[in-house]
Motif scaffolding. Structure first.
Motif, PDB file in Angstrom:
ATOM      1  N   GLU A 153      48.992  18.117  25.452  1.00 17.37           N
ATOM      2  CA  GLU A 153      50.158  17.880  24.609  1.00 17.37           C
ATOM      3  C   GLU A 153      50.716  16.481  24.867  1.00 17.37           C
ATOM      4  N   ILE A 154      50.823  16.163  26.120  1.00 23.06           N
ATOM      5  CA  ILE A 154      51.368  14.848  26.467  1.00 23.06           C
ATOM      6  C   ILE A 154      50.427  13.753  25.988  1.00 23.06           C
ATOM      7  N   LYS A 155      49.184  13.998  26.175  1.00 22.86           N
ATOM      8  CA  LYS A 155      48.210  12.999  25.755  1.00 22.86           C
ATOM      9  C   LYS A 155      48.276  12.762  24.257  1.00 22.86           C
ATOM     10  N   ASN A 156      48.322  13.836  23.516  1.00 23.10           N
ATOM     11  CA  ASN A 156      48.416  13.683  22.073  1.00 23.10           C
ATOM     12  C   ASN A 156      49.707  12.977  21.679  1.00 23.10           C
ATOM     13  N   TYR A 157      50.742  13.367  22.349  1.00 24.13           N
ATOM     14  CA  TYR A 157      52.010  12.720  22.047  1.00 24.13           C
ATOM     15  C   TYR A 157      51.937  11.225  22.319  1.00 24.13           C
ATOM     16  N   TRP A 158      51.369  10.903  23.431  1.00 23.09           N
ATOM     17  CA  TRP A 158      51.337   9.502  23.801  1.00 23.09           C
ATOM     18  C   TRP A 158      50.451   8.691  22.874  1.00 23.09           C
ATOM     19  N   ASN A 159      49.331   9.271  22.557  1.00 24.71           N
ATOM     20  CA  ASN A 159      48.437   8.549  21.655  1.00 24.71           C
ATOM     21  C   ASN A 159      49.110   8.327  20.302  1.00 24.71           C
ATOM     22  N   THR A 160      49.818   9.335  19.868  1.00 24.28           N
ATOM     23  CA  THR A 160      50.549   9.176  18.620  1.00 24.28           C
ATOM     24  C   THR A 160      51.616   8.102  18.754  1.00 24.28           C
ATOM     25  N   ARG A 161      52.274   8.155  19.880  1.00 24.84           N
ATOM     26  CA  ARG A 161      53.327   7.167  20.102  1.00 24.84           C
ATOM     27  C   ARG A 161      52.747   5.759  20.139  1.00 24.84           C
ATOM     28  N   ILE A 162      51.635   5.636  20.804  1.00 25.18           N
ATOM     29  CA  ILE A 162      51.007   4.324  20.888  1.00 25.18           C
ATOM     30  C   ILE A 162      50.705   3.795  19.500  1.00 25.18           C
ATOM     31  N   LYS A 163      50.102   4.660  18.726  1.00 27.93           N
ATOM     32  CA  LYS A 163      49.759   4.218  17.378  1.00 27.93           C
ATOM     33  C   LYS A 163      51.001   3.798  16.618  1.00 27.93           C
ATOM     34  N   ARG A 164      52.008   4.599  16.770  1.00 29.00           N
ATOM     35  CA  ARG A 164      53.206   4.327  15.995  1.00 29.00           C
ATOM     36  C   ARG A 164      53.855   3.020  16.423  1.00 29.00           C
ATOM     37  N   ARG A 165      53.924   2.838  17.701  1.00 24.82           N
ATOM     38  CA  ARG A 165      54.585   1.632  18.186  1.00 24.82           C
ATOM     39  C   ARG A 165      53.750   0.397  17.883  1.00 24.82           C
ATOM     40  N   GLN A 166      52.471   0.561  18.020  1.00 25.29           N
ATOM     41  CA  GLN A 166      51.631  -0.587  17.722  1.00 25.29           C
ATOM     42  C   GLN A 166      51.678  -0.924  16.246  1.00 25.29           C
TER      43      GLN A 166
END
Length: 664
Positions: A232-245
DNA sequence: AAGAGCACCAACCGCCTCCCC
DNA sequence: GGGGGAGGCGGTTGGTGCTCT
């Protein structure tokens, strides 16, 4: 390709049947139809000829065909096991029978379901067995989404035997899942203390901080977030990364970056060990994880993005990179975010995979490509001499892409972050907390597993929508928009100025949402979960073919039976129908495999002529491109001259598909 | 309305570590 | 010490639904 595979299966199966005295007529034009042509040794009425076996096989062959995953033998076997046929699997397949028949029967009776009959049939089956191969003596283990019935079995097993020894689950529960899959399912979805739903603002903040300290140590991060899983955290983070980038934002808020840097500095001062449980490897992670926040413009500190760089004059980009800080964790800031389309596009080349995708999608992180490049290069035996001046090296490695290539692709403008692309987070569709303790004490009627599944996959949204428009938008990510705007405006006005970092509003402590309210509601739903409360109806409903799209039945809308069958209605792809057939709800859905086998169609030869075209097209569609032409030719040319058409006497002998509901 | 693009999530895969024999 | 099994972990992939054009 799958024709030959089918042929092998059929040859083996028919050989067995022939040895048993069954007469098998094969029509290779339609790979799955031969199963409908069995005649018993006596010529008529053995139990095998009582149709269930062939009809189920034929029926379930459709989704198998569609999915191109051909675990045909196994679902034949399982179908037999669950169809009360006197001919059990051992008669057909001897000692290679995948599971003890008595045990399977016990499992069936206990759970009162068709777990295996449906699960195995419906979903793609591996050809190799367990997760990493066939390690169970030829047993084909299931992959793909878990059904509620499987969940119930796994929960029961864990209740009895506790966690661990996951490979024994398959042996003792009849669950055709590898141990890894069971462990993952339990850990990520079934264990009682899971907290489902969107991350709270506090959790998001903690994740950010933890990631700044740990890097991509998801499991370790999950340990700090009770009820949350690493996945869950990993998915969240990857999503966050994409979004922020996408928004052109740094991964971390400045204060988090500062804190991590300071902690790392302290760690360096303490013999390179900042924490008791962190050794050398951890230190590298600590270093590396700060790098993404250190955003440079052409390898020069960007004061807008990194106000704290001057505090680390000894840690230059080049030295950090060349010292291999966080070889894996470091690159993972970039690698996980390589988008799928880009992956596919770039998968054919070694370094170009970075040149293209990373460069185009994450221009603000291009300074970090050194490491992934090194990683890749090292993995392929390449190496680069240390070059204190990273710029030339970077240009050398990626120069052909840094400029013209990236722009040529037209997918991203490195010089223009796209804050407009920032999107607010969508509500999580995670299902509520599953609480073993609550299952037995729920005051509300236990929903059918089917409905539970429906809820799981598509939770009720009415309440959520009204009270929680964006459960996952917990302020941290809300602030992205503001950050992006601020950053964008800051760049527009003073991109080259050494402005203060306040223009990049951290925003992670910004206004919060109604997330907590939503979570409470989710938990209310969780009270209704009753994995053991499934009924034959609900479970059997899973024993229906999947839709042409291959989606899980669990995700289908509430059951909508037709003609009394326990078959869920599915979206009708009307492109399969002739124009005249469209918008005619009273008709059977000819596109459905079960409908293709339905009695009204199959028992009445008179109707065949009229619907032949529709049927033919539908089957051709099901068969796919490989066979559609052949089938159309065969079907069109054989109806009058052969007895194996859809209106043949063999088909006339077929019972209605609805007899499936009579399965024990 | 339809298709493309994207976000999100669940699950798989491969590698690694640990532990037992 | 080393071989093998079990489990853990991180990265990756596939499916689905939503949004946008």
């Amino acid at each position: 390709m799958f024709c030959s595979f089918y042929a092998q299966i059929l040859v083996a199966l028919f050989d067995k049947l022939r040895r048993l005295g069954y007469r098998v007529t094969v029509n290779l034009g339609i790979p799955f139809l031969p199963f409908c042509q069995f005649l018993t040794p006596s010529g008529a009425t053995s139990k095998l000829s009582l149709i269930r076996f062939p009809i189920l096989v034929a029926l379930e062959a459709f989704p198998a065909l569609r999915s191109r995953h051909l675990g045909l033998i196994q679902f034949i076997v399982i179908t037999l096991m669950f169809s009360s046929c006197s001919l059990n699997g051992s008669e057909l397949f001897g000692r290679d029978w995948p599971c003890d028949h008595d045990e399977m029967s016990r499992t069936t009776n206990e759970s009162d379901d068709g777990v295996l009959s449906k699960d195995q049939i419906e979903s793609p089956l591996t050809e190799e067995g367990n997760c990493n191969g066939n390690a169970n003596g030829g047993i084909i283990l299931k992959k793909g989404p878990w059904t509620s019935a499987e969940d119930a079995i796994l929960i029961e097993y864990v209740k009895k035997h506790g966690e661990g020894n996951w490979n024994a689950v398959q042996k003792h529960s009849g669950l055709f899942r590898c141990g890894k899959s069971c462990r993952l399912r339990w850990a990520n979805h079934l264990r009682p203390n899971l907290k489902k739903g969107a991350f709270t603002q506090e959790e998001e903040q903690l994740i950010i901080e933890l990631h700044a300290k740990m890097g991509n140590k998801w499991a370790r991060m999950a340990a700090h977030l009770p009820g949350r899983t690493d996945n869950e955290i990993k998915n969240y983070w990857n999503t966050r990364i994409k979004r922020r980038q996408r928004a052109g934002l740094p991964l971390y808020p400045p204060e988090v970056s500062l804190q991590a840097l300071q902690e790392r500095q302290r760690g360096l001062n303490i013999n390179g060990m900042d924490n008791g449980d962190k050794g050398h490897h951890e230190l590298l992670q600590s270093n590396s994880c700060e790098i993404p926040d250190v955003m440079f413009d052409n390898l020069k500190p960007n004061p807008n993005l990194l106000p704290y760089v001057p505090e680390l004059p000894d840690i230059t980009t080049s030295t950090m990179l060349m010292k291999g800080l966080g070889s894996s964790q470091y690159s993972s800031y970039v690698l996980p975010t390589m988008h799928r389309q880009k992956r596919l596009r770039d998968s054919t080349a070694l370094l170009p995979s970075y040149n293209g995708s990373v460069k185009n999608e994450y221009p603000l992180f291009e300074q970090f490509q050194d490491d992934p490049c090194d990683k890749v290069a090292q993995s392929y035996g390449l190496s680069f001499p240390f070059d204190p001046d990273a710029t030339p090296k970077s240009s050398h490695l990626f120069g052909e892409n840094q400029g013209s290539h990236a722009l040529a692709n037209g997918t991203f403008s490195a010089s223009k972050p796209t804050p407009g692309a920032v999107k607010l987070e969508l509500p999580s569709l995670q299902y509520p907390e599953t609480d073993l303790g609550s299952w037995g004490t729920s005051c509300s009627p236990s929903p059918l597993l089917e409905s539970v599944d429906t809820f799981i996959q598509s939770p009720p949204t009415g309440t959520m929508e009204t009270s929680c428009p964006s459960p996952r938008n917990s302020g941290l990510l809300d602030a992205l928009l503001h950050e992006a705007k601020n950053l964008s405006s800051g760049k527009n006005h003073s991109s080259d100025k050494s402005s203060n970092s306040s223009t990049v509003t951290p925003g992670d402590n910004a206004d919060s949402s109604a997330l907590n309210i939503c979570e409470a509601e989710w938990e209310d739903y969780g009270e209704q979960l009753s994995p053991l409360g499934h009924t034959a109806t609900s479970l059997f409903s899973e024993c229906t073919p999947i839709s042409a799209s291959g989606s899980s039945l669990d995700e289908q809308p509430p059951p909508d039976t037709f003609t009394g069958c326990n078959v869920k209605s599915e979206p009708l792809d009307q492109s399969w129908l002739a124009d005249g057939e469209k918008q005619t709800p009273t008709r059977l859905d000819a596109t459905r495999p079960d409908a293709l086998l339905a009695s009204d169609w199959l028992e009445q030869g008179s109707s065949y002529g009229k619907d032949q075209v529709v049927m033919t097209d539908a089957i051709a569609t099901l068969l796919g491109d490989d066979l559609s032409n052949d089938y159309k030719q065969m079907a069109g040319g054989s109806t009058s001259s052969q007895g194996w058409g859809l209106g043949s006497c063999a088909w006339n002998n077929m019972p209605a598909v609805c007899q499936m509901s009579e399965l024990p």
